[in-house]
Design a protein around this motif. Structure first.
Motif, PDB file in Angstrom:
ATOM      1  N   ALA A 199      36.386 -30.756 -22.196  1.00  0.00           N
ATOM      2  CA  ALA A 199      37.678 -31.435 -22.304  1.00  0.00           C
ATOM      3  C   ALA A 199      38.732 -30.592 -21.606  1.00  0.00           C
ATOM      4  CB  ALA A 199      38.050 -31.640 -23.766  1.00  0.00           C
ATOM      5  N   ASP A 200      39.482 -31.226 -20.719  1.00  0.00           N
ATOM      6  CA  ASP A 200      40.593 -30.574 -20.042  1.00  0.00           C
ATOM      7  C   ASP A 200      41.878 -31.318 -20.400  1.00  0.00           C
ATOM      8  OD1 ASP A 200      39.253 -28.527 -18.622  1.00  0.00           O
ATOM      9  OD2 ASP A 200      38.579 -29.987 -17.136  1.00  0.00           O
ATOM     10  N   PHE A 201      42.808 -30.609 -20.974  1.00  0.00           N
ATOM     11  CA  PHE A 201      44.126 -31.143 -21.283  1.00  0.00           C
ATOM     12  C   PHE A 201      45.058 -30.627 -20.191  1.00  0.00           C
ATOM     13  CE2 PHE A 201      41.818 -31.004 -25.186  1.00  0.00           C
ATOM     14  CZ  PHE A 201      42.265 -32.077 -25.935  1.00  0.00           C
ATOM     15  N   ALA A 202      45.688 -31.511 -19.451  1.00  0.00           N
ATOM     16  CA  ALA A 202      46.527 -31.085 -18.330  1.00  0.00           C
ATOM     17  C   ALA A 202      47.936 -31.628 -18.478  1.00  0.00           C
ATOM     18  CB  ALA A 202      45.927 -31.560 -17.012  1.00  0.00           C
ATOM     19  N   PHE A 203      48.885 -30.742 -18.236  1.00  0.00           N
ATOM     20  CA  PHE A 203      50.296 -31.116 -18.207  1.00  0.00           C
ATOM     21  C   PHE A 203      50.799 -30.769 -16.816  1.00  0.00           C
ATOM     22  CE2 PHE A 203      54.761 -29.569 -18.738  1.00  0.00           C
ATOM     23  CZ  PHE A 203      55.334 -30.816 -18.875  1.00  0.00           C
ATOM     24  N   VAL A 204      51.289 -31.772 -16.076  1.00  0.00           N
ATOM     25  CA  VAL A 204      51.766 -31.589 -14.707  1.00  0.00           C
ATOM     26  C   VAL A 204      53.252 -31.904 -14.647  1.00  0.00           C
ATOM     27  CG1 VAL A 204      51.505 -32.353 -12.315  1.00  0.00           C
ATOM     28  CG2 VAL A 204      49.502 -32.223 -13.785  1.00  0.00           C
ATOM     29  N   SER A 205      53.991 -31.046 -13.968  1.00  0.00           N
ATOM     30  CA  SER A 205      55.430 -31.264 -13.842  1.00  0.00           C
ATOM     31  C   SER A 205      55.935 -30.594 -12.572  1.00  0.00           C
ATOM     32  CB  SER A 205      56.156 -30.666 -15.051  1.00  0.00           C
ATOM     33  OG  SER A 205      57.562 -30.780 -14.907  1.00  0.00           O
ATOM     34  N   GLU A 206      57.048 -31.099 -12.042  1.00  0.00           N
ATOM     35  CA  GLU A 206      57.713 -30.448 -10.923  1.00  0.00           C
ATOM     36  C   GLU A 206      58.640 -29.341 -11.434  1.00  0.00           C
ATOM     37  OE1 GLU A 206      59.612 -33.406  -8.470  1.00  0.00           O
ATOM     38  OE2 GLU A 206      57.707 -34.358  -7.984  1.00  0.00           O
ATOM     39  N   ASP A 207      58.760 -29.228 -12.755  1.00  0.00           N
ATOM     40  CA  ASP A 207      59.617 -28.226 -13.388  1.00  0.00           C
ATOM     41  C   ASP A 207      58.756 -27.045 -13.835  1.00  0.00           C
ATOM     42  OD1 ASP A 207      61.433 -26.762 -14.833  1.00  0.00           O
ATOM     43  OD2 ASP A 207      61.831 -28.316 -16.333  1.00  0.00           O
TER      44      ASP A 207
ATOM     45  N   LEU B 139      44.238 -27.264 -34.791  1.00  0.00           N
ATOM     46  CA  LEU B 139      45.332 -27.990 -34.149  1.00  0.00           C
ATOM     47  C   LEU B 139      44.956 -29.458 -33.921  1.00  0.00           C
ATOM     48  CD1 LEU B 139      47.661 -26.764 -31.454  1.00  0.00           C
ATOM     49  CD2 LEU B 139      46.422 -28.843 -30.979  1.00  0.00           C
ATOM     50  N   LEU B 140      43.746 -29.698 -33.423  1.00  0.00           N
ATOM     51  CA  LEU B 140      43.329 -31.071 -33.108  1.00  0.00           C
ATOM     52  C   LEU B 140      42.987 -31.882 -34.359  1.00  0.00           C
ATOM     53  CD1 LEU B 140      41.123 -30.523 -29.929  1.00  0.00           C
ATOM     54  CD2 LEU B 140      43.454 -31.417 -30.045  1.00  0.00           C
ATOM     55  N   GLY B 141      42.496 -31.233 -35.400  1.00  0.00           N
ATOM     56  CA  GLY B 141      42.181 -31.946 -36.639  1.00  0.00           C
ATOM     57  C   GLY B 141      40.679 -32.103 -36.842  1.00  0.00           C
ATOM     58  N   VAL B 142      40.322 -32.703 -37.962  1.00  0.00           N
ATOM     59  CA  VAL B 142      38.921 -32.792 -38.387  1.00  0.00           C
ATOM     60  C   VAL B 142      38.076 -33.721 -37.520  1.00  0.00           C
ATOM     61  CG1 VAL B 142      39.412 -32.177 -40.792  1.00  0.00           C
ATOM     62  CG2 VAL B 142      39.488 -34.572 -40.096  1.00  0.00           C
ATOM     63  N   ASN B 143      38.696 -34.609 -36.766  1.00  0.00           N
ATOM     64  CA  ASN B 143      37.939 -35.546 -35.935  1.00  0.00           C
ATOM     65  C   ASN B 143      37.377 -34.912 -34.669  1.00  0.00           C
ATOM     66  OD1 ASN B 143      38.474 -37.614 -37.715  1.00  0.00           O
ATOM     67  ND2 ASN B 143      40.313 -38.278 -36.616  1.00  0.00           N
ATOM     68  N   PHE B 144      37.706 -33.635 -34.433  1.00  0.00           N
ATOM     69  CA  PHE B 144      37.301 -32.994 -33.191  1.00  0.00           C
ATOM     70  C   PHE B 144      36.596 -31.678 -33.485  1.00  0.00           C
ATOM     71  CE2 PHE B 144      41.043 -35.559 -32.369  1.00  0.00           C
ATOM     72  CZ  PHE B 144      40.617 -36.343 -31.315  1.00  0.00           C
ATOM     73  N   GLU B 145      35.428 -31.513 -32.860  1.00  0.00           N
ATOM     74  CA  GLU B 145      34.666 -30.272 -32.994  1.00  0.00           C
ATOM     75  C   GLU B 145      34.833 -29.466 -31.711  1.00  0.00           C
ATOM     76  OE1 GLU B 145      30.083 -28.760 -33.730  1.00  0.00           O
ATOM     77  OE2 GLU B 145      30.452 -30.843 -33.196  1.00  0.00           O
ATOM     78  N   VAL B 146      35.403 -28.283 -31.838  1.00  0.00           N
ATOM     79  CA  VAL B 146      35.632 -27.419 -30.684  1.00  0.00           C
ATOM     80  C   VAL B 146      34.542 -26.360 -30.674  1.00  0.00           C
ATOM     81  CG1 VAL B 146      37.265 -25.879 -29.554  1.00  0.00           C
ATOM     82  CG2 VAL B 146      38.107 -27.823 -30.873  1.00  0.00           C
ATOM     83  N   LEU B 147      33.850 -26.225 -29.528  1.00  0.00           N
ATOM     84  CA  LEU B 147      32.716 -25.318 -29.442  1.00  0.00           C
ATOM     85  C   LEU B 147      33.001 -24.013 -28.711  1.00  0.00           C
ATOM     86  CD1 LEU B 147      29.977 -27.975 -28.571  1.00  0.00           C
ATOM     87  CD2 LEU B 147      30.608 -27.089 -30.817  1.00  0.00           C
ATOM     88  N   SER B 148      34.115 -23.935 -27.988  1.00  0.00           N
ATOM     89  CA  SER B 148      34.364 -22.711 -27.218  1.00  0.00           C
ATOM     90  C   SER B 148      35.843 -22.332 -27.269  1.00  0.00           C
ATOM     91  CB  SER B 148      33.938 -22.895 -25.762  1.00  0.00           C
ATOM     92  OG  SER B 148      34.809 -23.801 -25.110  1.00  0.00           O
ATOM     93  N   THR B 149      36.085 -21.068 -26.959  1.00  0.00           N
ATOM     94  CA  THR B 149      37.463 -20.593 -26.821  1.00  0.00           C
ATOM     95  C   THR B 149      38.060 -21.274 -25.593  1.00  0.00           C
ATOM     96  OG1 THR B 149      36.877 -18.476 -27.802  1.00  0.00           O
ATOM     97  CG2 THR B 149      38.884 -18.536 -26.457  1.00  0.00           C
ATOM     98  N   PRO B 150      39.282 -21.748 -25.687  1.00  0.00           N
ATOM     99  CA  PRO B 150      39.865 -22.459 -24.547  1.00  0.00           C
ATOM    100  C   PRO B 150      40.207 -21.519 -23.387  1.00  0.00           C
ATOM    101  CG  PRO B 150      41.498 -22.207 -26.267  1.00  0.00           C
ATOM    102  CD  PRO B 150      40.201 -21.699 -26.822  1.00  0.00           C
ATOM    103  N   THR B 151      40.122 -22.052 -22.192  1.00  0.00           N
ATOM    104  CA  THR B 151      40.627 -21.346 -21.016  1.00  0.00           C
ATOM    105  C   THR B 151      41.959 -21.995 -20.667  1.00  0.00           C
ATOM    106  OG1 THR B 151      39.444 -22.821 -19.521  1.00  0.00           O
ATOM    107  CG2 THR B 151      38.352 -20.773 -20.116  1.00  0.00           C
TER     108      THR B 151
ATOM    109  N   ILE C 100      44.311 -26.673 -20.081  1.00  0.00           N
ATOM    110  CA  ILE C 100      43.632 -26.059 -21.210  1.00  0.00           C
ATOM    111  C   ILE C 100      42.252 -26.703 -21.292  1.00  0.00           C
ATOM    112  CG2 ILE C 100      43.714 -25.652 -23.698  1.00  0.00           C
ATOM    113  CD1 ILE C 100      46.831 -26.384 -23.336  1.00  0.00           C
ATOM    114  N   GLY C 101      41.213 -25.930 -21.069  1.00  0.00           N
ATOM    115  CA  GLY C 101      39.857 -26.479 -21.054  1.00  0.00           C
ATOM    116  C   GLY C 101      38.988 -25.840 -22.117  1.00  0.00           C
ATOM    117  N   MET C 102      38.056 -26.618 -22.658  1.00  0.00           N
ATOM    118  CA  MET C 102      37.146 -26.116 -23.685  1.00  0.00           C
ATOM    119  C   MET C 102      35.947 -27.036 -23.806  1.00  0.00           C
ATOM    120  SD  MET C 102      39.674 -27.323 -26.647  1.00  0.00           S
ATOM    121  CE  MET C 102      40.975 -27.180 -25.484  1.00  0.00           C
TER     122      MET C 102
END
Length: 159
Positions: free
Chosen positions: A60-68, A92-104, A14-16
């Motif tokens: 910011a890229d949030f990555a979840f990696v699994s063999e499942d 979702l992230l809260g007031v401490n984070f400013e999100v500038l774009s729609t996530p990919t 998930i990147g933004m």
């Protein structure tokens, strides 16, 4: 004895674009964002999620990696339903984070290869098989020799 095995690794990413600078993204802040993202997506808090920050705005890229694959699909489904725009991610992230774009939201599959040693059980079975083969050969030779002796005795004339 070794052989190679290909193991798939599935990744949900998930990147933004985020506000701030790369320098403001300390390890603590990344951990806070990962915890909030996992909670918002309904993930187990113990599941591993990495947060990568790169320059060019602040990406910011949030990555979840699994063999499942099923676990990654669940994250993808939850992210697609929950993270519909920058406002939803910000909430979702809260007031401490400013999100500038729609996530990919993307999913990828990579294959890692490992050398796997043949187990002791397989080697034991191979050795037992080889010993059985040798035993059969020896028994065959003994049987042929007994037949020859019996035949030679039957054809021997008394003097």
């Amino acid at each position: 004895m070794l052989f190679r095995s290909a193991i798939p690794e599935y990744e949900a990413k998930i990147g933004m674009a985020m506000g701030g600078t790369v320098e403001t993204w300390t390890d603590e802040r990344k951990a806070e964002a990962a915890t909030a993202m996992k909670a918002g997506l309904g993930m187990d808090p113990l599941q591993n999620m990495t947060v990568s920050i790169t320059a060019g705005s602040v990406n910011a890229d949030f990555a979840f990696v699994s063999e499942d694959a099923t676990a990654v699909d669940a994250v993808m489904e939850s992210a697609s339903a929950t993270l519909t725009d920058a406002t939803a991610v910000g909430n979702l992230l809260g007031v401490n984070f400013e999100v500038l774009s729609t996530p990919t939201i993307t999913k990828s599959v990579t294959y890692k290869t490992e050398e796997v040693a043949l187990g002791v059980t397989i080697l034991t079975l191979i050795i037992i098989g080889a010993l059985c083969l040798v035993g059969c050969i020896v028994l065959g030779i003994v049987r042929v020799m007994r037949r020859r002796r019996a035949k030679a005795k039957a054809t021997t004339y008394p003097a």
